[in-house]
Structures are given as C-alpha cells and as structure tokens.
Design an enzyme around this catalytic site. Structure first.
Site, PDB file in Angstrom:
ATOM      1  N   GLU A 135     -36.925 -40.107  44.469  1.00  0.00           N
ATOM      2  CA  GLU A 135     -36.286 -40.877  45.542  1.00  0.00           C
ATOM      3  C   GLU A 135     -37.357 -41.631  46.313  1.00  0.00           C
ATOM      4  OE1 GLU A 135     -33.990 -38.152  47.869  1.00  0.00           O
ATOM      5  OE2 GLU A 135     -32.705 -37.617  46.160  1.00  0.00           O
ATOM      6  N   GLY A 139     -41.383 -38.017  45.847  1.00  0.00           N
ATOM      7  CA  GLY A 139     -42.020 -38.241  44.554  1.00  0.00           C
ATOM      8  C   GLY A 139     -42.422 -36.920  43.942  1.00  0.00           C
ATOM      9  N   ARG A 251     -44.357 -32.432  30.065  1.00  0.00           N
ATOM     10  CA  ARG A 251     -45.790 -32.651  30.284  1.00  0.00           C
ATOM     11  C   ARG A 251     -46.576 -32.496  28.985  1.00  0.00           C
ATOM     12  NH1 ARG A 251     -45.781 -29.525  36.117  1.00  0.00           N
ATOM     13  NH2 ARG A 251     -45.021 -31.350  37.268  1.00  0.00           N
ATOM     14  N   GLU A 371     -44.187 -37.525  35.695  1.00  0.00           N
ATOM     15  CA  GLU A 371     -43.996 -36.083  35.506  1.00  0.00           C
ATOM     16  C   GLU A 371     -45.074 -35.287  36.249  1.00  0.00           C
ATOM     17  OE1 GLU A 371     -40.854 -36.937  34.014  1.00  0.00           O
ATOM     18  OE2 GLU A 371     -41.157 -34.947  33.162  1.00  0.00           O
ATOM     19  N   SER A 374     -51.935 -36.630  38.470  1.00  0.00           N
ATOM     20  CA  SER A 374     -53.085 -35.788  38.148  1.00  0.00           C
ATOM     21  C   SER A 374     -53.397 -34.842  39.308  1.00  0.00           C
ATOM     22  CB  SER A 374     -54.306 -36.658  37.833  1.00  0.00           C
ATOM     23  OG  SER A 374     -54.119 -37.302  36.588  1.00  0.00           O
TER      24      SER A 374
END
Lengths: 385, 323, 255
Positions: A135, A139, A251, A371, A374
């Site tokens: 949204e 995040g 991932r 996804e 880092s």
C-alpha cells in the site's frame, strides 16, 4: 558455470530436459524480445505468456490435481526461473507470475478454493493473476496495511488502496490482503480471493518503472467491494501467516531469477572481453577486466549454490526463513554487481541501448527491493541468528 | 584410359545445365570423360556436339519416357544403363538435389562407395582421391573408396578444370523409369530477381545482416548486388527478422558459398554464418561494431555505418563504369 | 498411418566444431544436440499426427549411448516411440553404411512414410535419405520446403535454381525436408513427463538382422586443418570508406 559434467545437485533426466527446454525458450522466445518490451514501457508481452502456457511453463509449478505440471518443488522452480530470467529478467518473472498467486492459495485455501482458483491457471488458456499486499503507506512493514475488510451480511466489504501491484488490471484473479481487525497488526490480516470486474474495484494508470517493464504495475482502489464469505482465504487473521509462507518460497525463486540475470550479464561480458581488442589484445587479457570477471563468476557460483541449497531445505520441509533471505540477499546483490560490471566491461557500448546490459542493470535493481528489500533481508537474517 | 561416367544435368528447356563444363573437367582429371544424359525419346542429338566441345569423348543419350516430368528415375536408369556399357572407374554427378539423389541411389545399387560434395578430384596411382571441404571450410579431408566404382558428387562451382574439346562418338540407349519415381506436377518460375545469379555457385555474393536494421534498408544489398552482378545472400538473423526470404540464407543451415568475392553488410559473423562463406576468395565486411567477428576473416574491413558507406560505394562504382 | 523420422545428434553449431586429425571424424565429445533439421522433419510428422488421430510416429537413429538425450527430446516433443541402433561396430560409419543400417531398422517397423532432414549440419552430404530409399525400393521426394501428407500420397514443393516445383509420390515413400519446411515445436512439460513412459528400443546390428552386403565404403586418407585466413586490412570510416572500398575492389580486379 562449472566446466565439468558434475551437476550442482544430481538432476533427474526430466529436470535436465526441463532445463534444456527452458534454455531453448529463453534463447529463442525471450531474449530476442527483451529490448522491445523494455522500450514499450508499459505493455506486458501477453503473446510470450501464451506461448509459454502452450508448453507448460506457466503452470508447471501447480499441483497435477488442478491440471498443473506437478513440479511443486521449489528446486525445479529455481532451475526454470534461472534459465528464463537469463533470457530477460522481467519477461522471465512475468511468465512464471502465477506461482506467486498460487502460493497463498495452496497455503491457506480449502480444497474447493484450490480447485476453483488454480485450475483456471493451467493449460494453454491460463488466466493472469495478481497478488495485492503493498500500500502507499505500507511497504516492507506489511503488518501495517490499512485496507479494511469489514464484516457485512454474507461476507466482507473491502475499502482501501493498494499500490505497486504487479499485473493489476491485466489479471483476472487477485489475492488481496486486508485488515479484518484494524486493532491488531499481523494477527488482523486476512486474505481474500477476488475476480476482476468485481463492483467497486478499479485500477490506476500504469506506473512508470526503471526496469522489468514486462510486468506492469498499477494501483488498485477498493470502494465498498463485496467479497462473499466463501472467497475468504483461510481464517480471519491467518493472512499474515500465509504471506510469510509465500515469502520464503518467493524469495528463493527470486534468488534463482537474480542468479540467471547475473549469469546473462557475466556471459555477455565474458564474450565481449574475449573478442573486443584494445591496446593490441583482447581486453580480457588486461588484468583489470579479467579480475572483474573473476569476481562476477565467483559471486554467481556462490549465489547459485545458496539458492539451490535453500530450495532443497525448503523442499525437505525445513524452516528456511533465514536461509531464504540469505539466498535472496546474496543473489540480488550479485545480480546488481554483475550487471554493473558487465556495463563497465562493455564501456561505452555497455551504456548504449544497442546492448542489453544496461537494461539488465535496471531490471535487476528490483530484486534488491521486491519481496523485501536487502535491508529487510538483513533484518530477517539477523532475527534468525 | 579408364572411363569416367559423367551424369549431365539438363535444364527445364532441355539444354545443358551450367554444371556441365565443371563435371566433364573433373572427369578428365581421372580418366576418359564419358557423358550420359537422359533425354525424352527422339531428343538430345544436338547435345552431342556441345558435350564434345566441353570434353566428352563419348556421349550416351538415354531415351526415357518421362524425362523432365519424373524426378530421379530417368537419370538413375540412364546412369545404370550407361554404367553397364562402359564399365566406369568412377561416376561423377553434380552435388545438386537431383544429382546427389541419383548418385546416392546408384551407389547403393552398384555397391559403390560414395564421395559426396567434393571440391577437387585427383588420382594417386590407381586410387581416386576426392577432396572435401568440411565444417564450413575449417578442414580439408581427402578420401577414397574401398570398393568401386567411385561415385562422386561435385560441389557446384568448385571445380573449374576444363577438359580439352573432343569429337565424341555417341550411342543411344532406351531405358524405362523404375517404379520409384516421383512425378512433377508443376514448375514455377520465380518472378523477382530472376536475372540475378543463383546464390549457390555464384562468383560474387553480396549478403546482408541484421545490422541493416530493417527490410527497407535491405534494398541496399539488392542495389549493390545488381551493381556488381552478384547474388544476394543473408545471415540467419536477417532472415529471421524478415528482411529477406529464407532461400538467401548463407551459413551452417542454409547455402554454403565459395565465391570469388563475398561482401558482408551489417553481418556480425557468428560461427554459423562464417561456416557458410569463409572459403570465399576475397571477403569484404562493413559493420559498425569494430569487435564483430566477421572482421577476423575479412580481407578488407570497414568499421562504419552500412547505410552511409554502401551508397557511397555504389556511387563510386557507378563513377567508374561511367569513365 | 505409421511414420518413421530419421534423426541424429550433431555437435552444437553454436560451438567451435573440430575434426579428429587422425580419424578425420567429427569430434563428438562436446555437447551434442538433436540436429535442428531433424526436429523440423519430426515437426512435419507431428503436425500430421495432430490432425489425424491414430497416427504413430517413431524416431529412428543410429549412434552412441549419449543419443538417448536427443531421442528423449523427440519423445517429449510428441513422437510415440524411438528406435536406436547402438553398436560399437558402427563408430565412424560412412553414409553408405549408415543408410544400410537405418534402412534395416526402418524395414522392421513397416511404416508408410519415412521423413528425414535434407542434410545434417555436420556431414552435410545429404545422401542418406536417397540411399535409404534405394535400400527400401521406395520412391523419394527430397528437399521439400512444404509437405502435404495424405493417406495415399505426399505432395511436396521444392526450390529449384529457377523457381520451384511441385511433385507427388504415392505412399509408401521416403521424403526429406529443408529448413523451410516447418518450425519445430518446443517439447512441453507434460511431454517431458509422458516421454518417461514411452518405449525407447535399443538394438545392436546383430539384432537388426541381415544388413545388405556390399555396401560400398569410403575411407579417409588425410585431414588437414585449413590455415587461418591472414589478417586483412581494416579501416574506420571517416567519410571516405565507400571510395576506399571501391578502390580496393578495382585494384584487386574483383569487379
């Protein structure tokens, strides 16, 4: 990358044939289209998806009982994703996107829901799908979403806004995460299944992106969108669990995607360095270039090993929360490094849109972000220490 | 001298094929050139003198019903009948589609060794030695046969020997086509570019690649080819991109050429392409990418934009022909 | 209808290919793949099978054990069965011997049509289809750009020096196709799964039965690597390259 015939892990004859098939498809159907799709900016290459669907690339990861290829193991998905994203990162991810939709349905769905919502993703006429979590104000912290699903007679009413949703508008089927209990964080999140065209659901304009333009992202707006009870995925409050479960798989698969892109850049740079002559010799004979290629090769090797290791642990039912994050962190940063290094090796040509490496450099940046960035990967890894 | 039976090709209009001189020239390197040609009953007497001029010492006209309308069978029966008459040490045919089909069937029939796609023939004592150019010209392989007669198909345009003219004797045999014939239903003449030389066997070739950028720009290839009287070729990339029809494809898959002059325009020169053209005597390449591998085999390379260099070349050539 | 498709594995044309300097044979130690032209031949057969249920397509090949990979690929593309002639005695077989063996294998299958590529990408001699046809006493329609197969005959189109021709042969027959004939399909994931269950028969020469005697043979005398082309002249266009090139062509009497 290893030069002998010993495989990273022993593959079955079928897996070897699958790798060959995906390599062919990536070489002949994906790679030649990469630049055109990039330049088109916001036009998803639906025809490539259709071609892929005909030979089973879009549904191989779905269980056989729903008409899929039955290769539900993450290891095989990694083999496929690595090859396809070698062809082009965005297109490779685009044609396998239905796996991301299927993961929460498989994790949370009833038998009836699986049949209804997954069978339509198989065969040559597979539908497009989309997974809506992010949204404007949420995040990485997905427990902080504010889209609401309020109980109404017979079901729920969804209100709110999603952003950066891959394939929004194009997709026929959606998994939407919303709060059924706004007072809770993760425990208040519930997942819902929606079809395109549900009254009250609308889409924004395509978002202008840096790379991976094969996947077009839009906002989704929910204005009193009614979802019947039967389309709730799992119990109320189970959505976050489903999402986390999705992340571990996605991932690892994205790590494979990033490794494929890294390999593409490396191979391109290597070939160029062997044939391009400067100061009277191929530039690979200049140590500065050769050492950079050595670093690329080393990092790709380690990314691929970590990715396949995580996939095997996942397939064996182990908790891979930390390992999956490690694989994705390592592979995505390797892809960023290798595409950067390829541009550097090609010099002016690398910077030119005549060659694909600048595009790949833009494309793979996404892998350090989607996804879980880092930064989030490091957070996840550290919490698993 | 030992007889070398040479299978002569004829055109749709029953004239001698353009491979005739080379085939008789090749035959004369091994022995006594004897020509056999399949003709429609009552036809072909005019060919005897022409074959003699090209070196045939004896001509066998094999009259066969269906010549010109049946594939392979008339020529195969003609060759078989002639072989029975002259007991050849070798049989030579063109390495065309028809030539090699006939030669291959004949070799099986005669229990003979087949040396296909030969670029040179010679003798070493009693042995017949054929030279093959293999893997796109990367290798030269010499081979012979262990049971005779030697059946040899000669790459079109590869052997330029000319046999001394002779005054041939001639004979006519009547043969009937076997049951394994294919029937020609119709033939179509290509309408476009028909006055350009055929790519296979052409002495000059102008070829275009994806560096041309579009089908419209490919016209530059046509223009330069017409200026030079050359055949038009293309890389696979240009064919795949739809710039030109597939028959123009030069390379590993496609046509292999060995012209005197090969001009590559916007062709990067992948291994597969080089395999089809690197035996050309002189290679010229124009490409904007200085690292293109085509330059490794080019005698004259221009690093530059084909779209500006080629028009200038065409006008420079035009200026020459005007002067 | 039963269709045999002749296939072989060849070194990948994208890689540098070499000949063994002693034997003169193609070095097949590297990655070998199903020859592209054979995949097109198979595609011709599979298209007929797609349109005509009950058609059986068998791929037939001769080669070492590494050939299994290519045959499995053919099966996963849709062929029903595969027959491989595997025999150490066949190493280095020339076209004549290869054709005799393949003809024997095909004869044992009793097929209506044999489809082959017009020429392999390694040997390129393009004589095997005709030799097989002669061994089987079947008509041959070779080098076809387009094929129409029916229960009773094959219609085909071939390019000629001056244009093209259309021809027909009654079945049974041997045909060979060019790379213009059909774009080969990809195998599918489902095809890869079902290929596991398809029959791949391996036979030795002895199991094939009587080979025709007197298959003429050839022997290689010498193999030489062609010398590399001497480096040529290279110029960078500074506005005058067209003229310089014209000068080069004139001075070498090339025009």
């Amino acid at each position: 990358m290893a030069k002998n015939n010993v495989e990273y892990w022993p593959l079955s004859d079928e897996q070897r044939a699958i790798v060959d098939l995906c390599k062919d498809f990536a070489t002949n159907e994906i790679r030649p289209r990469g630049r055109e799709v990039d330049e088109a900016d916001t036009v998803p290459p639906v025809d490539i998806f259709r071609k892929a669907a005909e030979i089973g690339i879009t549904d191989f990861m779905l269980p056989e009982e729903y008409g899929g290829g039955g290769y539900t193991d993450v290891f095989t998905q990694c083999l496929v994703q690595e090859q396809l994203c070698w062809g082009d990162p965005g297109i490779g991810n685009f044609i396998c996107a239905n796996g991301f939709f299927a993961d929460p349905v498989l994790a949370l769905g009833s038998e009836l829901q699986k049949k209804r919502w997954l069978s339509s993703l198989t065969g040559p006429d597979a539908l497009f799908t989309s997974l809506a979590t992010t949204e404007p104000g949420s995040g990485s912290d997905s427990a902080s979403i504010v889209t609401r699903a309020d109980k109404v007679p017979g079901g729920y009413s969804i209100n709110g806004q999603k952003s950066w949703i891959s394939n929004a508008g194009l997709a026929d089927q959606y998994v939407v995460f919303a709060k059924t209990d706004p007072s809770e964080r993760s425990k208040g999140v519930t997942a819902f299944l929606l079809k395109k065209g549900t009254p009250g659901m609308s889409f924004g304009e395509p978002m202008k992106k840096m790379g991976q333009r094969a996947i077009v992202c839009r906002e989704i707006f929910f204005d009193n969108v009614f979802v019947p009870e039967e389309d709730r995925l799992g119990d109320e409050g189970q959505g976050f669990y489903g999402l986390m479960k999705t992340f571990d798989v996605s991932r690892v698969v994205l790590a494979a995607a990033a490794t494929g892109a890294a390999r593409a850049a490396y191979e391109y740079a290597l070939e160029y360095a062997r044939t391009r002559t400067q100061f009277g010799k191929p530039i690979i004979e200049h140590q500065a270039v050769a050492f950079r290629l050595a670093d690329m090769a080393t990092r790709i090797e380690s990314s691929w090993l970590m990715t396949l290791h995580a996939a095997r642990q996942l397939d064996a039912g182990e908790d891979v929360n930390g390992l999956a994050a490690m694989a994705k962190l390592q592979a995505s940063e390797t892809a960023m490094f290798c595409t950067w290094a390829a541009v550097q090796t090609l010099g002016g040509w690398g910077y030119s849109r005549e060659y694909p490496v600048e595009q790949w450099m833009r494309d793979v940046k996404l892998e350090e972000i989607e996804e879980g960035t880092s930064d989030i990967m490091r957070l996840v890894i550290s919490r698993n220490l | 001298m030992k007889n070398v039976l040479t299978l002569i090709e004829t055109t749709d209009t029953s004239e001698l094929g353009n491979t005739t001189a080379g085939l008789l020239g090749a035959a004369s390197r091994i022995g006594n050139p004897v020509a056999v040609v399949a003709v429609a009953p009552g036809h072909g007497s005019a060919l005897v003198g022409q074959l003699g001029a090209l070196g045939a010492t004896h001509v066998i006209l094999a009259e066969c019903e269906g010549t010109g309308s049946l594939l392979v069978a008339p020529e195969l029966e003609a060759l078989s009948a002639a072989a029975r008459q002259v007991d050849p040490v070798a049989v030579i045919a063109a390495n065309s589609v028809a030539g090699r089909d006939v030669a291959a069937r004949f070799a099986v029939r005669a229990g003979a060794g087949l040396l296909a796609d030969v670029v040179a023939v010679d003798t070493d004592g009693d042995a017949i030695v054929a030279t093959h150019s293999v893997l796109g010209g990367d290798y030269t392989v010499k081979a012979t046969i262990t049971s005779g007669p030697a059946v040899i198909t000669v790459r079109q345009g590869a052997i330029k020997d000319i046999a001394p003219a002779a005054t041939p004797t001639s004979a006519t045999v009547i043969v009937t086509p076997g049951s394994t014939a294919a029937t020609i239903l119709s033939t179509t003449l290509e309408t476009t570019g028909s006055n350009r030389p055929e790519l296979r066997g052409a002495t000059r070739v102008v070829a275009g690649g994806r560096g041309l950028g579009s089908a419209e720009n490919f016209i530059l290839v046509d223009e330069l080819a017409d200026k030079l009287g050359a055949a038009v070729g293309a890389s696979r990339a240009a064919v795949d991109a739809g710039y030109v029809e597939q028959g123009a494809q030069v390379g590993q898959t496609g046509v292999s050429v060995s012209p005197d002059l090969y001009i590559a325009l916007g062709i990067s020169g992948a291994i597969q392409h080089r395999a089809g053209m690197q035996t050309a005597k002189t290679i010229v390449a124009i490409n904007s990418d200085a690292s293109a591998p085509i330059f490794d085999v080019a005698d004259f390379g221009v690093v530059g934009d084909v779209l500006t260099v080629v028009p200038q070349l065409i006008s420079a050539l035009g200026a020459q022909s005007d002067s | 209808m039963k269709i045999a498709v002749l296939v072989k594995q060849v070194p990948d044309t994208g890689e540098q290919r070499t000949l063994d300097p002693i034997t003169g044979l193609v070095d097949r130690r590297g990655e070998n793949v199903l020859d592209e032209i054979n995949e097109r031949a198979l595609e011709v057969a599979l298209r007929y099978k797609d349109a005509n249920k009950g058609t059986e397509v068998v791929v037939v090949s001769m080669g070492p054990d590494t050939l299994t990979k290519g045959l499995r690929k053919a099966l996963s593309m849709g062929a029903d069965a595969a027959l491989q002639v595997l025999d150490d005695a066949l190493a280095g077989a020339d076209a004549g011997r290869t054709a005799a063996v393949l003809a024997c294998a095909v004869r044992s299958l009793a097929v209506d049509v044999v489809v082959a590529g017009n020429e392999s990408t390694d040997g390129r001699s393009g004589v095997v289809p005709a030799m097989v046809a002669e061994h089987l006493s079947l008509p041959l329609l070779s080098a076809l750009d387009a094929v129409e197969l029916s229960e009773v005959e094959v219609l085909g189109q071939r390019s000629t020096a001056t244009g093209s021709l259309r021809a027909s042969v009654p079945l049974p027959a041997v045909i060979s196709v060019t790379e213009r004939s059909a774009e080969a399909r990809f195998p599918s994931f489902k095809g890869i799964m079902t290929a596991k269950r398809k029959v791949l028969t391996v036979m030795s020469v002895a199991q094939l039965g009587q080979l025709p005697g007197n298959t003429g043979q050839t022997s290689i005398l010498s193999t030489l690597r062609s010398p590399a082309r001497p480096a040529g002249r290279r110029i960078v266009d500074e506005g005058n390259a067209g003229h310089e090139l014209a000068q080069f062509l004139r001075s070498g009497s090339l025009i």
